[in-house]
Design an enzyme around this catalytic site. Structure first.
Site, PDB file in Angstrom:
ATOM      1  N   ASP A 202      31.941   5.485 -20.641  1.00 13.09           N
ATOM      2  CA  ASP A 202      31.218   5.948 -19.463  1.00 13.09           C
ATOM      3  C   ASP A 202      29.816   6.441 -19.789  1.00 13.09           C
ATOM      4  O   ASP A 202      29.297   7.344 -19.158  1.00 13.09           O
ATOM      5  CB  ASP A 202      32.028   7.053 -18.749  1.00 13.09           C
ATOM      6  CG  ASP A 202      33.454   6.611 -18.524  1.00 13.09           C
ATOM      7  OD1 ASP A 202      33.635   5.535 -17.928  1.00 13.09           O
ATOM      8  OD2 ASP A 202      34.383   7.295 -18.983  1.00 13.09           O
TER       9      ASP A 202
ATOM     10  N   LYS B  64      26.611   1.999 -19.659  1.00 17.73           N
ATOM     11  CA  LYS B  64      26.198   0.807 -20.398  1.00 17.73           C
ATOM     12  C   LYS B  64      25.439  -0.181 -19.505  1.00 17.73           C
ATOM     13  O   LYS B  64      24.562  -0.899 -19.965  1.00 17.73           O
ATOM     14  CB  LYS B  64      27.423   0.130 -21.024  1.00 17.73           C
ATOM     15  CG  LYS B  64      28.100   1.009 -22.069  1.00 17.73           C
ATOM     16  CD  LYS B  64      29.337   0.383 -22.665  1.00 17.73           C
ATOM     17  CE  LYS B  64      30.607   0.668 -21.885  1.00 17.73           C
ATOM     18  NZ  LYS B  64      31.152   2.018 -22.051  1.00 17.73           N
TER      19      LYS B  64
ATOM     20  N   GLY C 102      35.559   0.627 -16.398  1.00 23.87           N
ATOM     21  CA  GLY C 102      34.999   0.865 -15.076  1.00 23.87           C
ATOM     22  C   GLY C 102      33.491   0.808 -15.160  1.00 23.87           C
ATOM     23  O   GLY C 102      32.859   1.669 -15.732  1.00 23.87           O
ATOM     24  N   HIS C 103      32.925  -0.251 -14.625  1.00 26.79           N
ATOM     25  CA  HIS C 103      31.465  -0.379 -14.599  1.00 26.79           C
ATOM     26  C   HIS C 103      31.008  -0.157 -13.173  1.00 26.79           C
ATOM     27  O   HIS C 103      31.541  -0.777 -12.263  1.00 26.79           O
ATOM     28  CB  HIS C 103      31.031  -1.805 -14.955  1.00 26.79           C
ATOM     29  CG  HIS C 103      31.259  -2.179 -16.365  1.00 26.79           C
ATOM     30  ND1 HIS C 103      30.660  -1.530 -17.409  1.00 26.79           N
ATOM     31  CD2 HIS C 103      32.013  -3.154 -16.915  1.00 26.79           C
ATOM     32  CE1 HIS C 103      31.044  -2.091 -18.545  1.00 26.79           C
ATOM     33  NE2 HIS C 103      31.873  -3.077 -18.268  1.00 26.79           N
TER      34      HIS C 103
ATOM     35  N   GLN D  10      35.082   0.463 -22.937  1.00 26.48           N
ATOM     36  CA  GLN D  10      35.513   1.640 -23.701  1.00 26.48           C
ATOM     37  C   GLN D  10      34.385   2.040 -24.651  1.00 26.48           C
ATOM     38  O   GLN D  10      33.239   1.849 -24.313  1.00 26.48           O
ATOM     39  CB  GLN D  10      36.849   1.406 -24.432  1.00 26.48           C
ATOM     40  CG  GLN D  10      38.044   1.314 -23.490  1.00 26.48           C
ATOM     41  CD  GLN D  10      38.135  -0.024 -22.777  1.00 26.48           C
ATOM     42  OE1 GLN D  10      38.086  -1.077 -23.370  1.00 26.48           O
ATOM     43  NE2 GLN D  10      38.261   0.020 -21.467  1.00 26.48           N
TER      44      GLN D  10
HETATM   45  P1  IMP Z   1      44.226   2.866 -22.227  1.00 27.37           P
HETATM   46  O1  IMP Z   1      42.984   2.126 -22.585  1.00 27.37           O
HETATM   47  O2  IMP Z   1      44.593   2.723 -20.771  1.00 27.37           O
HETATM   48  O3  IMP Z   1      45.370   2.599 -23.145  1.00 27.37           O
HETATM   49  O4  IMP Z   1      43.907   4.434 -22.404  1.00 27.37           O
HETATM   50  C1  IMP Z   1      43.692   4.999 -23.685  1.00 27.37           C
HETATM   51  C2  IMP Z   1      42.575   6.041 -23.645  1.00 27.37           C
HETATM   52  O5  IMP Z   1      41.324   5.378 -23.440  1.00 27.37           O
HETATM   53  C3  IMP Z   1      42.678   7.059 -22.511  1.00 27.37           C
HETATM   54  O6  IMP Z   1      42.163   8.297 -22.975  1.00 27.37           O
HETATM   55  C4  IMP Z   1      41.764   6.483 -21.439  1.00 27.37           C
HETATM   56  O7  IMP Z   1      41.293   7.484 -20.564  1.00 27.37           O
HETATM   57  C5  IMP Z   1      40.652   5.937 -22.321  1.00 27.37           C
HETATM   58  N1  IMP Z   1      39.892   4.842 -21.673  1.00 27.37           N
HETATM   59  C6  IMP Z   1      40.291   3.569 -21.475  1.00 27.37           C
HETATM   60  N2  IMP Z   1      39.310   2.853 -20.887  1.00 27.37           N
HETATM   61  C7  IMP Z   1      38.272   3.676 -20.711  1.00 27.37           C
HETATM   62  C8  IMP Z   1      36.938   3.499 -20.191  1.00 27.37           C
HETATM   63  O8  IMP Z   1      36.512   2.426 -19.765  1.00 27.37           O
HETATM   64  N3  IMP Z   1      36.139   4.611 -20.191  1.00 27.37           N
HETATM   65  C9  IMP Z   1      36.557   5.782 -20.686  1.00 27.37           C
HETATM   66  N4  IMP Z   1      37.765   5.986 -21.201  1.00 27.37           N
HETATM   67  C10 IMP Z   1      38.638   4.952 -21.221  1.00 27.37           C
HETATM   68 MG    MG Z   2      33.595   3.578 -17.322  1.00 28.27          MG
END
Ligand code: IMP
Ligand code: MG
Length: 427
Positions: free
Chosen positions: A13, A16, A42-43, A225
């Site tokens: 977040d 990007k 989430g973009h 991520q």
């Molecule tokens: P998962 O990717 O759903 O397995 O979640 C694993 C961890 O990554 C958790 O702490 C999520 O909140 C975090 N996470 C996954 N995708 C994102 C993202 O796009 N932005 C921020 N955190 C993320």
């Molecule tokens: Mg995001």
């Protein structure tokens, strides 16, 4: 500039999309590629005042003329993919140029079921996943019981693979988690129902991208991520199940490291994190609340409030190192406009010892407390500034200090959500 990587240097977040927008002002971007993760991302993209959110699709889907690619390293939920595409089609966006790798792994309904029950099972040790089945799909991939996109087009093979995937899963579901078993035929029907619509989008994306690079076209690898969520280099086990670092781009796209020209780490002027896990500069006071409120720090994918804290230069240096960053792009500097005094974490104290680099072990990182250096705030609205020289002196001092301690030059600075609210420092 043929191959450019843009990735998150903190816990996600970082904004990007801002760096992508800036590139698009000077370069024609021919391909925008996702190489890891799934619809957990989430973009938020604002085009002509209209706000769009994508989770699985690359932001390039909104860039006319750019081909969007979901490469082999991504885990694809066809259901989420079609939902996102339909949402865009409804709003008049042309989505015809999307390409999906035949080798990308598929997220089926049982993956999100397992994601949710295993989180519940972890109790107070839970990861705080998005519950979208990302982890279980990657686990199946590594366990060699995953389903790939190409498998959807051969029902015989698909049935064999679903049987193999569900064999162990069903023992777990029924005997450990006390849930009903998942029926093979139901999953085969679920997955084959996507085949017809998916088929025209499917290609050998490694071949496609390498040929594009051979022709000198510009390929943008868009991270999802972030570095600190990387399964190898992040705060394991509080991470996602893929490799969002720069090296993961090569694996996730089938493009060799020698082809990458720039690696841009996007970093916020403060820090946020969603989900569980260590976060040394996290704030639990009015300043943390202010960052959350002013920065609008609410998750795009899950609606969760993000944890907020000050800039952490140890993490910046670590990101510069493990990604081989050629530059940073600093975002959301304007969020700090109203602060009297801005602390920056320049090192940690771990069990009475001062350290300047990321501690080697998880235990040490859990014990790390920030060592702060304090900067005077600028107490004025910088959202209209378009050059470094226009920034108030205290803001310039803050940015220069961050740059000096972060391990790579700052290419640009974001001073507001709009596409034009960017300052290019080193053009
Ligand atoms: P998962 O990717 O759903 O397995 O979640 C694993 C961890 O990554 C958790 O702490 C999520 O909140 C975090 N996470 C996954 N995708 C994102 C993202 O796009 N932005 C921020 N955190 C993320
Ligand atoms: Mg995001």
């Amino acid at each position: 500039m043929p191959a450019i990587v843009i990735l998150g240097a903190q816990w996600g977040d970082e904004g990007k999309g801002k760096a992508t927008d800036q590139l698009a002002t000077t370069d024609t971007i021919d391909y925008v590629v996702r190489t890891s993760g799934g619809h957990n991302a989430g973009h938020t993209i604002v085009v002509n005042g209209e706000k769009y959110a994508t989770h699985l699709l690359p932001s390039g889907i909104l860039t006319p003329g750019a081909t969007s690619v979901i490469a082999n390293g991504v885990v694809v939920s066809p259901e989420a993919l079609f939902r996102e595409l339909d949402g865009l089609i409804e709003r008049g966006v042309d989505v015809a140029d999307l390409v999906v790798s035949a080798n990308a792994h598929v997220i089926a309904s049982y993956h999100s079921t397992i994601d949710k029950v295993s989180e519940r099972f972890l109790g107070k040790n839970q990861i705080g996943t998005t519950g979208r089945g990302i982890g279980p799909a990657y686990a199946d991939k590594v366990n060699r019981v995953g389903i790939r996109v190409a498998d959807l087009f051969d029902e015989g093979i698909l049935r064999q693979k679903v049987e193999a995937a569900l064999d162990l899963r069903n023992h777990l579901l029924t005997k450990v988690y006390n849930r009903r078993a998942v029926e093979v035929e139901a999953i085969v029907a679920e997955l084959t129902s996507y085949a017809e619509r998916l088929r025209p989008m499917v290609a050998d994306t490694s071949l496609l991208l390498n040929q594009a690079l051979d022709r000198g076209e510009t390929v943008l690898f868009e991270g999802a991520q972030a570095t600190m969520l990387d399964v190898d280099h992040g705060t394991y086990p509080f991470v996602t199940s893929s490799n969002p670092v720069a090296g993961g781009v090569c694996v996730g796209a089938g493009v060799g490291p020698t082809r990458i020209d720039r690696v841009i780490g996007v970093i916020k002027a403060y820090t946020t994190r969603v989900g569980s896990g260590p976060f040394p500069t996290e704030l639990f006071d009015a300043d943390g609340e202010a960052l959350q409120r002013i920065g609008g720090e609410i998750g795009v994918s899950t609606g969760r409030t993000r944890r907020c804290g000050w800039y952490d230069a140890v993490i910046a240096r670590y990101s510069a190192r493990v990604n081989g960053l050629t530059e940073f792009f600093l975002t959301k500097l304007d969020v700090l406009d109203s602060f009297e005094r801005i602390p920056v974490c320049v090192g940690y104290e771990v069990d009475g010892q001062r350290v300047d680099e990321m501690p080697m072990t998880q235990t040490e990182f859990h014990h790390a407390t920030p060592v702060y250096e304090y900067f005077d705030g600028w107490k004025s609205d910088i959202s209209g500034c378009r050059s470094f020289g226009e920034l108030p002196a205290n803001a310039q001092t803050y940015v220069k200090a961050l740059e000096e301690m972060s391990g790579a030059k700052f290419w640009g600075i974001g001073v507001g959500p709009g596409r034009e609210q960017t300052i290019v420092v080193h053009g």
